[in-house]
Motif scaffolding. Structure first.
Motif, PDB file in Angstrom:
ATOM      1  N   PRO A  13      -0.062   3.027 -13.108  1.00  0.00           N
ATOM      2  CA  PRO A  13       0.344   3.426 -11.754  1.00  0.00           C
ATOM      3  C   PRO A  13      -0.528   4.537 -11.176  1.00  0.00           C
ATOM      4  O   PRO A  13      -0.851   4.525  -9.991  1.00  0.00           O
ATOM      5  CB  PRO A  13       1.793   3.906 -11.943  1.00  0.00           C
ATOM      6  N   LYS A  14      -0.934   5.468 -12.042  1.00  0.00           N
ATOM      7  CA  LYS A  14      -1.775   6.583 -11.596  1.00  0.00           C
ATOM      8  C   LYS A  14      -3.134   6.071 -11.114  1.00  0.00           C
ATOM      9  O   LYS A  14      -3.611   6.475 -10.035  1.00  0.00           O
ATOM     10  CB  LYS A  14      -1.949   7.574 -12.742  1.00  0.00           C
ATOM     11  N   ARG A  15      -3.753   5.181 -11.884  1.00  0.00           N
ATOM     12  CA  ARG A  15      -5.060   4.647 -11.517  1.00  0.00           C
ATOM     13  C   ARG A  15      -4.951   3.740 -10.297  1.00  0.00           C
ATOM     14  O   ARG A  15      -5.823   3.758  -9.406  1.00  0.00           O
ATOM     15  CB  ARG A  15      -5.659   3.869 -12.694  1.00  0.00           C
ATOM     16  N   PHE A  16      -3.877   2.943 -10.225  1.00  0.00           N
ATOM     17  CA  PHE A  16      -3.691   2.062  -9.082  1.00  0.00           C
ATOM     18  C   PHE A  16      -3.540   2.873  -7.792  1.00  0.00           C
ATOM     19  O   PHE A  16      -4.114   2.530  -6.752  1.00  0.00           O
ATOM     20  CB  PHE A  16      -2.459   1.178  -9.298  1.00  0.00           C
ATOM     21  N   ASN A  17      -2.788   3.955  -7.848  1.00  0.00           N
ATOM     22  CA  ASN A  17      -2.625   4.832  -6.686  1.00  0.00           C
ATOM     23  C   ASN A  17      -3.962   5.440  -6.274  1.00  0.00           C
ATOM     24  O   ASN A  17      -4.282   5.524  -5.077  1.00  0.00           O
ATOM     25  CB  ASN A  17      -1.619   5.934  -7.009  1.00  0.00           C
ATOM     26  N   TYR A  18      -4.760   5.833  -7.254  1.00  0.00           N
ATOM     27  CA  TYR A  18      -6.075   6.407  -6.970  1.00  0.00           C
ATOM     28  C   TYR A  18      -6.975   5.381  -6.275  1.00  0.00           C
ATOM     29  O   TYR A  18      -7.668   5.710  -5.300  1.00  0.00           O
ATOM     30  CB  TYR A  18      -6.729   6.883  -8.270  1.00  0.00           C
ATOM     31  N   ASP A  19      -6.940   4.141  -6.761  1.00  0.00           N
ATOM     32  CA  ASP A  19      -7.767   3.090  -6.152  1.00  0.00           C
ATOM     33  C   ASP A  19      -7.310   2.760  -4.734  1.00  0.00           C
ATOM     34  O   ASP A  19      -8.133   2.465  -3.848  1.00  0.00           O
ATOM     35  CB  ASP A  19      -7.734   1.829  -7.017  1.00  0.00           C
ATOM     36  N   LEU A  20      -5.996   2.785  -4.511  1.00  0.00           N
ATOM     37  CA  LEU A  20      -5.490   2.558  -3.153  1.00  0.00           C
ATOM     38  C   LEU A  20      -6.043   3.609  -2.191  1.00  0.00           C
ATOM     39  O   LEU A  20      -6.418   3.310  -1.064  1.00  0.00           O
ATOM     40  CB  LEU A  20      -3.958   2.600  -3.137  1.00  0.00           C
ATOM     41  N   HIS A  21      -6.082   4.846  -2.652  1.00  0.00           N
ATOM     42  CA  HIS A  21      -6.571   5.937  -1.806  1.00  0.00           C
ATOM     43  C   HIS A  21      -8.088   5.887  -1.656  1.00  0.00           C
ATOM     44  O   HIS A  21      -8.618   6.032  -0.545  1.00  0.00           O
ATOM     45  CB  HIS A  21      -6.160   7.277  -2.420  1.00  0.00           C
ATOM     46  N   ASN A  22      -8.775   5.667  -2.757  1.00  0.00           N
ATOM     47  CA  ASN A  22     -10.231   5.784  -2.793  1.00  0.00           C
ATOM     48  C   ASN A  22     -10.938   4.514  -2.309  1.00  0.00           C
ATOM     49  O   ASN A  22     -11.789   4.566  -1.411  1.00  0.00           O
ATOM     50  CB  ASN A  22     -10.675   6.094  -4.223  1.00  0.00           C
ATOM     51  N   VAL A  23     -10.575   3.384  -2.865  1.00  0.00           N
ATOM     52  CA  VAL A  23     -11.277   2.123  -2.576  1.00  0.00           C
ATOM     53  C   VAL A  23     -10.810   1.522  -1.245  1.00  0.00           C
ATOM     54  O   VAL A  23     -11.622   1.233  -0.355  1.00  0.00           O
ATOM     55  CB  VAL A  23     -11.077   1.108  -3.724  1.00  0.00           C
ATOM     56  N   GLY A  73      -9.166   3.000   1.051  1.00  0.00           N
ATOM     57  CA  GLY A  73      -9.492   3.967   2.106  1.00  0.00           C
ATOM     58  C   GLY A  73     -10.925   3.826   2.585  1.00  0.00           C
ATOM     59  O   GLY A  73     -11.196   3.919   3.793  1.00  0.00           O
ATOM     60  N   PHE A  74     -11.851   3.573   1.667  1.00  0.00           N
ATOM     61  CA  PHE A  74     -13.259   3.392   2.050  1.00  0.00           C
ATOM     62  C   PHE A  74     -13.432   2.156   2.936  1.00  0.00           C
ATOM     63  O   PHE A  74     -14.094   2.215   3.971  1.00  0.00           O
ATOM     64  CB  PHE A  74     -14.142   3.266   0.811  1.00  0.00           C
ATOM     65  N   TYR A  75     -12.835   1.027   2.534  1.00  0.00           N
ATOM     66  CA  TYR A  75     -12.990  -0.198   3.308  1.00  0.00           C
ATOM     67  C   TYR A  75     -12.365  -0.094   4.696  1.00  0.00           C
ATOM     68  O   TYR A  75     -12.777  -0.787   5.627  1.00  0.00           O
ATOM     69  CB  TYR A  75     -12.378  -1.379   2.549  1.00  0.00           C
ATOM     70  N   SER A  76     -11.385   0.775   4.846  1.00  0.00           N
ATOM     71  CA  SER A  76     -10.699   0.926   6.137  1.00  0.00           C
ATOM     72  C   SER A  76     -11.306   2.016   7.004  1.00  0.00           C
ATOM     73  O   SER A  76     -10.917   2.156   8.168  1.00  0.00           O
ATOM     74  CB  SER A  76      -9.219   1.254   5.895  1.00  0.00           C
ATOM     75  N   LEU A  77     -12.225   2.776   6.454  1.00  0.00           N
ATOM     76  CA  LEU A  77     -12.681   4.006   7.102  1.00  0.00           C
ATOM     77  C   LEU A  77     -13.240   3.791   8.504  1.00  0.00           C
ATOM     78  O   LEU A  77     -12.847   4.484   9.444  1.00  0.00           O
ATOM     79  CB  LEU A  77     -13.727   4.693   6.214  1.00  0.00           C
ATOM     80  N   LEU A  78     -14.129   2.837   8.669  1.00  0.00           N
ATOM     81  CA  LEU A  78     -14.798   2.647   9.959  1.00  0.00           C
ATOM     82  C   LEU A  78     -13.796   2.268  11.051  1.00  0.00           C
ATOM     83  O   LEU A  78     -13.799   2.846  12.148  1.00  0.00           O
ATOM     84  CB  LEU A  78     -15.887   1.577   9.843  1.00  0.00           C
ATOM     85  N   ILE A  79     -12.903   1.314  10.754  1.00  0.00           N
ATOM     86  CA  ILE A  79     -11.907   0.890  11.739  1.00  0.00           C
ATOM     87  C   ILE A  79     -10.917   2.017  12.009  1.00  0.00           C
ATOM     88  O   ILE A  79     -10.498   2.232  13.155  1.00  0.00           O
ATOM     89  CB  ILE A  79     -11.160  -0.375  11.265  1.00  0.00           C
ATOM     90  N   ALA A  80     -10.544   2.746  10.963  1.00  0.00           N
ATOM     91  CA  ALA A  80      -9.628   3.883  11.134  1.00  0.00           C
ATOM     92  C   ALA A  80     -10.236   4.939  12.056  1.00  0.00           C
ATOM     93  O   ALA A  80      -9.536   5.533  12.885  1.00  0.00           O
ATOM     94  CB  ALA A  80      -9.283   4.500   9.776  1.00  0.00           C
ATOM     95  N   ALA A  95      -1.474   4.968   7.226  1.00  0.00           N
ATOM     96  CA  ALA A  95      -0.176   5.578   6.916  1.00  0.00           C
ATOM     97  C   ALA A  95      -0.036   5.863   5.428  1.00  0.00           C
ATOM     98  O   ALA A  95       0.642   6.824   5.028  1.00  0.00           O
ATOM     99  CB  ALA A  95       0.954   4.664   7.384  1.00  0.00           C
ATOM    100  N   SER A  96      -0.687   5.038   4.612  1.00  0.00           N
ATOM    101  CA  SER A  96      -0.570   5.212   3.149  1.00  0.00           C
ATOM    102  C   SER A  96      -1.462   6.329   2.606  1.00  0.00           C
ATOM    103  O   SER A  96      -1.168   6.901   1.554  1.00  0.00           O
ATOM    104  CB  SER A  96      -0.917   3.901   2.442  1.00  0.00           C
ATOM    105  N   LEU A  97      -2.564   6.631   3.310  1.00  0.00           N
ATOM    106  CA  LEU A  97      -3.531   7.596   2.770  1.00  0.00           C
ATOM    107  C   LEU A  97      -2.932   8.981   2.512  1.00  0.00           C
ATOM    108  O   LEU A  97      -3.177   9.574   1.443  1.00  0.00           O
ATOM    109  CB  LEU A  97      -4.743   7.697   3.704  1.00  0.00           C
ATOM    110  N   PRO A  98      -2.147   9.554   3.456  1.00  0.00           N
ATOM    111  CA  PRO A  98      -1.536  10.853   3.150  1.00  0.00           C
ATOM    112  C   PRO A  98      -0.573  10.779   1.954  1.00  0.00           C
ATOM    113  O   PRO A  98      -0.452  11.741   1.189  1.00  0.00           O
ATOM    114  CB  PRO A  98      -0.783  11.222   4.430  1.00  0.00           C
ATOM    115  N   VAL A  99       0.097   9.632   1.786  1.00  0.00           N
ATOM    116  CA  VAL A  99       1.060   9.473   0.694  1.00  0.00           C
ATOM    117  C   VAL A  99       0.334   9.377  -0.647  1.00  0.00           C
ATOM    118  O   VAL A  99       0.651  10.102  -1.595  1.00  0.00           O
ATOM    119  CB  VAL A  99       1.939   8.222   0.921  1.00  0.00           C
ATOM    120  N   THR A 100      -0.653   8.472  -0.737  1.00  0.00           N
ATOM    121  CA  THR A 100      -1.401   8.325  -1.994  1.00  0.00           C
ATOM    122  C   THR A 100      -2.191   9.588  -2.307  1.00  0.00           C
ATOM    123  O   THR A 100      -2.321   9.976  -3.470  1.00  0.00           O
ATOM    124  CB  THR A 100      -2.352   7.120  -1.917  1.00  0.00           C
ATOM    125  N   GLY A 101      -2.706  10.254  -1.249  1.00  0.00           N
ATOM    126  CA  GLY A 101      -3.426  11.508  -1.460  1.00  0.00           C
ATOM    127  C   GLY A 101      -2.507  12.595  -1.987  1.00  0.00           C
ATOM    128  O   GLY A 101      -2.894  13.378  -2.887  1.00  0.00           O
TER     129      GLY A 101
END
Length: 405
Positions: free
Chosen positions: A197-207, A209-216, A367-373
């Motif tokens: 769960p710890k690694r999955f949460n990190y990937d949600l935030h990091n990976v 988040g990167f793919y969504s960055l430009l549109i965000a 919306a998920s980035l502040p939570v996973t962060g």
């Protein structure tokens, strides 16, 4: 050959820049996190407002057209709505294309804004949408001003969005690997399946988040245009090559006498239809003059999806002389083009349903980035506290052992 001191200096500068980015990313994220979650979730809901209304309010939103049936004139739609609900006036009449009800809004003030939906072919009044009780209006107020008074909520949302932009940029700095190896590429671009769960949460935030960055970034920056005058002015100035956006309020000549028997709004509609405009494949709205010196505003949109193609025509009361017309999108300067595109970019309308889906998904990710962060930060804090407790216990044990019997 590079001197050794130069390499050390570069590494030192990079390390300092990284630490500053990490500090900004953490604390700015914590400060703006709750606002970003609310604004992003309400944005996701608002993205498909029209589609959701067409499903759950189909009896009000959709109408059937019998072959050969023509649109009723705006004056008749306005009269029927005023008689039905006892309104003293209406704000305008909006024709929304084949198969859609027309909309007749009434605007007294911000506390009393209503929209009547009416069959534009038969004149049957279908529904009165009181926006103070409307779910999507409620979501919009949360998105725009956090359900707070506008002078308070609007700047809170705007500057929290600016902070979010900074966290996105600093997040890219933190995401960027020091060395591009196979391992760092996998960690940066791929979610590890399966994972703790710890690694999955990190990937949600990091990976993710990167793919969504430009549109965000696009969604956030276009939102800032509505929340900050200085940002809108600056954006326009840059895009137009140094020009200032001009808001010109048009006025009618109050000494003119209206043509006897002429119904201005119906004449405007007839002239538009006679020009070859297709009301089934396009949208158009006629907004009434406000006061004796107000002007008729005819808004014509050749698209049922995009808004950037719309043009505004301002006509004199009575004489119906054309006072002003927006330039075609292709003829407008860069600043005007950017402002016209802003709404479509912000809602994901620019490319139809597929860009709306992308905007929806990126809003959910935002919306998920502040939570996973926060979860990542909280995990590190717990680890630090445990390390401190262990260190204190170790010191205590060493001290006991050092005490002579």
């Amino acid at each position: 050959m590079k001197p050794m001191n130069s390499n050390k200096s570069t590494k030192k500068n990079r390390s300092f820049f990284y630490r500053i980015s990490a500090w900004l990313h953490l604390w700015l994220g914590l400060v703006s996190g709750i606002v970003v979650v609310i604004v992003s979730l309400t944005a996701a809901l608002l993205t498909f407002e029209e589609e959701i209304r067409l499903i759950f309010e189909a009896e009000h939103e959709k109408v059937s057209k019998i072959e050969g049936q023509k649109l009723l004139p705006p004056s008749e739609l306005a009269v029927r709505v005023k008689e039905k609900y006892g309104w003293p006036s209406v704000y305008g009449v909006m024709y929304r294309g084949e198969g859609r009800s027309a909309m007749v809004p009434y605007y007294e003030d911000r506390s009393n804004y209503q929209q009547a939906l009416i069959n534009p072919y038969t004149g049957e009044v279908l529904h009165n949408r009181k926006l103070n009780d409307d779910f999507f209006r409620f979501m919009l107020m949360g998105h725009y001003q956090l359900w707070l008074p506008r002078p308070i909520g609007k700047p809170v949302v705007a500057y929290s969005t600016l902070i979010f932009v900074i966290t996105l940029v600093t997040g890219l700095v933190l995401w960027w690997p020091k060395k591009w190896t196979k391992a760092t590429k996998n960690a940066s671009f791929k979610i590890k399946w399966p994972a703790s769960p710890k690694r999955f949460n990190y990937d949600l935030h990091n990976v993710v988040g990167f793919y969504s960055l430009l549109i965000a970034l696009v969604l956030a920056l276009t939102g800032m245009v509505y929340g900050m005058k200085w940002f809108r002015s600056s954006s326009y100035w840059v895009a137009s090559g140094g020009k200032t956006e001009v808001f010109e309020r048009m006025h009618s000549d109050t000494t003119l006498v209206a043509v006897e028997g002429q119904v201005d709004e119906d004449v405007l509609m007839n002239n538009l239809l006679e020009s070859g405009f297709d009301p089934d494949e396009s949208r158009f709205s006629i907004f009434y003059p406000r006061g004796a010196s107000g002007t008729w505003n005819l808004q014509v949109n050749s698209s049922l999806i995009n808004t950037f193609r719309s043009r505004n025509y301002h006509f004199e009361q009575g004489s119906l002389d054309l006072l002003k017309v927006d330039p075609e999108f292709s003829e407008a300067n860069g600043g005007d083009q950017l402002m016209k595109l802003n709404y479509d970019l912000h809602l994901g309308l620019i490319g139809g349903i597929w860009t709306k889906i992308i905007a929806f998904l990126v809003s959910i990710v935002s919306a998920s980035l502040p939570v996973t962060g926060f979860i990542i930060w909280w995990g590190k804090e717990k680890k630090k506290r445990k390390s401190k407790v262990k260190a204190r216990k170790k010191v205590q044990v060493n001290r006991k052992m050092a005490v002579p019997a």
